[in-house]
Write a protein that holds these residues in place. Structure first.
Motif, short mmCIF file in Angstrom:
data_model
loop_
_atom_site.label_atom_id
_atom_site.label_comp_id
_atom_site.label_asym_id
_atom_site.label_seq_id
_atom_site.Cartn_x
_atom_site.Cartn_y
_atom_site.Cartn_z
N LYS A 33 0.84 -1.21 0.00
CA LYS A 33 0.00 0.00 0.00
C LYS A 33 0.87 1.25 0.00
CE LYS A 33 -3.88 -2.20 2.39
NZ LYS A 33 -4.80 -2.17 3.56
N TYR A 34 0.41 2.26 -0.70
CA TYR A 34 1.18 3.51 -0.81
C TYR A 34 0.24 4.65 -1.16
CZ TYR A 34 0.71 2.56 -5.80
OH TYR A 34 0.19 2.30 -7.05
N ASP A 35 0.73 5.86 -0.97
CA ASP A 35 0.04 7.06 -1.40
C ASP A 35 0.87 7.73 -2.47
OD1 ASP A 35 -2.02 6.68 0.39
OD2 ASP A 35 -1.18 8.02 1.93
N THR A 36 0.19 8.17 -3.52
CA THR A 36 0.88 8.87 -4.59
C THR A 36 0.74 10.37 -4.35
OG1 THR A 36 0.34 7.11 -6.14
CG2 THR A 36 1.03 9.22 -7.07
N VAL A 37 1.86 11.09 -4.39
CA VAL A 37 1.86 12.53 -4.19
C VAL A 37 2.38 13.19 -5.46
CG1 VAL A 37 2.73 14.46 -2.80
CG2 VAL A 37 2.32 12.23 -1.72
N ASP A 38 1.45 13.90 -6.16
CA ASP A 38 1.82 14.58 -7.40
C ASP A 38 2.24 16.00 -7.05
OD1 ASP A 38 2.12 15.69 -9.87
OD2 ASP A 38 0.21 14.97 -10.67
N ILE A 39 3.54 16.25 -7.17
CA ILE A 39 4.07 17.55 -6.74
C ILE A 39 3.69 18.68 -7.70
CG2 ILE A 39 6.00 16.50 -5.51
CD1 ILE A 39 7.78 17.17 -7.90
N GLY A 43 -1.59 23.27 -4.60
CA GLY A 43 -1.68 23.03 -3.16
C GLY A 43 -0.68 22.03 -2.66
N LYS A 44 0.21 21.53 -3.55
CA LYS A 44 1.20 20.55 -3.14
C LYS A 44 2.61 21.16 -3.04
CE LYS A 44 -1.58 16.94 -3.21
NZ LYS A 44 -1.88 16.12 -2.01
N SER A 46 4.12 22.50 -0.50
CA SER A 46 4.86 22.07 0.69
C SER A 46 5.41 20.65 0.52
CB SER A 46 3.96 22.15 1.93
OG SER A 46 2.84 21.29 1.78
N GLU A 47 4.63 19.80 -0.14
CA GLU A 47 5.08 18.43 -0.40
C GLU A 47 6.27 18.44 -1.37
OE1 GLU A 47 4.10 15.76 1.00
OE2 GLU A 47 2.16 16.21 1.88
N LYS A 48 6.19 19.32 -2.36
CA LYS A 48 7.28 19.43 -3.33
C LYS A 48 8.56 19.90 -2.64
CE LYS A 48 8.59 21.83 -7.59
NZ LYS A 48 8.12 22.77 -8.65
N GLU A 49 8.40 20.88 -1.76
CA GLU A 49 9.55 21.42 -1.04
C GLU A 49 10.16 20.37 -0.11
OE1 GLU A 49 10.63 25.17 1.95
OE2 GLU A 49 8.64 25.00 1.06
N LEU A 50 9.29 19.57 0.55
CA LEU A 50 9.78 18.51 1.43
C LEU A 50 10.58 17.49 0.61
CD1 LEU A 50 7.91 16.75 4.28
CD2 LEU A 50 8.94 15.37 2.49
N MET A 51 10.04 17.09 -0.55
CA MET A 51 10.74 16.11 -1.38
C MET A 51 12.11 16.63 -1.82
SD MET A 51 9.93 14.71 -5.21
CE MET A 51 11.03 15.97 -5.88
N GLN A 52 12.16 17.87 -2.26
CA GLN A 52 13.41 18.43 -2.76
C GLN A 52 14.44 18.62 -1.65
OE1 GLN A 52 12.19 22.01 -4.78
NE2 GLN A 52 11.64 20.93 -6.69
N ASN A 53 13.99 18.95 -0.47
CA ASN A 53 14.91 19.22 0.64
C ASN A 53 15.44 17.95 1.30
OD1 ASN A 53 14.67 21.98 0.30
ND2 ASN A 53 12.97 22.17 1.79
#
Length: 222
Positions: A33-39, A43-44, A46-53
């Motif tokens: 099981k997993y969640d897909t996060v489309d950066i 509204g994503k 913060s998620e994009k910034e977390l991934m890059q950092n």
């Protein structure tokens, strides 16, 4: 703990798209099981910034080996970084995917064993390839003497044919010589016959001359 796969739904990089599809396909096939996060979705940010950092691997591709920011797909377990596509693919190959995704406790022995087995498989494959090449070389060497034997046999056949031709030529020569000798014998016989006939004719002529002379002498005496 939730497994997250960071992807880009609007990426223009074909290799990135293929990698994202492969990661999701493998996870689905293993029922993980997993969640897909489309950066790229609104509204994503913060998620994009977390991934890059937090991504320590760049996820570089052939067309972009040193990207300015880490490229998706990137995998996290909650906010704990797992790795990029290359690390995911390697873990899948050596059957340590759950450990890589931090879904199971790390087992150093299991990892080592899997790596050893993979190396052994590669070594066996190379060994089989080398054996196959050796068999091919041996077959090639075995065929060389056969070719030589065929050449020798061919030479013997040519020599035998030549000798047979020479014998035929000798026989023809002997026959011709015999015919010449027969012709000479016939000529000699003809000459002998002619000589005998001439001698007989001469003898007859002489006898007739003597008889005529004797008759003339008798007539003169009367």
């Amino acid at each position: 703990m939730v497994l997250k796969v960071y992807v880009s739904g609007m990426s223009g990089n074909k290799e990135v798209k293929k990698r994202q599809q492969r990661v999701l396909m493998i996870l689905d096939s293993k029922n993980i099981k997993y969640d897909t996060v489309d950066i790229t979705e609104p509204g994503k940010e913060s998620e994009k910034e977390l991934m890059q950092n937090k991504s320590t691997s760049s996820g570089g591709t052939v067309s972009d080996p040193e990207p300015r920011h880490p490229l998706p797909p990137q995998l996290f377990n909650d906010e704990e970084y797992c790795g990029d596509y290359d690390a995911f693919d390697m873990a899948n190959e050596i059957d340590t995917l759950e450990v890589f995704l931090k879904l199971a406790p790390a087992d150093t022995t299991a990892v080592s064993t899997a790596q050893i087995e993979l190396k052994q498989e590669n070594g066996d494959a190379k060994k089989e390839e080398a054996e196959a090449e050796a068999v091919t070389d041996a077959d090639a060497e075995a065929k060389k003497p056969e070719a030589g034997d065929g050449g020798a046999k061919e030479e013997e056949e040519v020599a035998a044919e030549k000798a047979e031709n020479e014998d035929d030529a000798g026989a023809d020569k002997e026959n011709s010589k015999g015919e010449d000798e027969d012709a000479e014998d016939s000529t000699e016989q003809k000459k002998s016959s002619t000589t005998t006939t001439a001698a007989a004719a001469k003898k007859t002529s002489d006898s007739q001359s003597d008889l005529l002379l004797h008759s003339e002498r008798a007539a003169a005496a009367q």
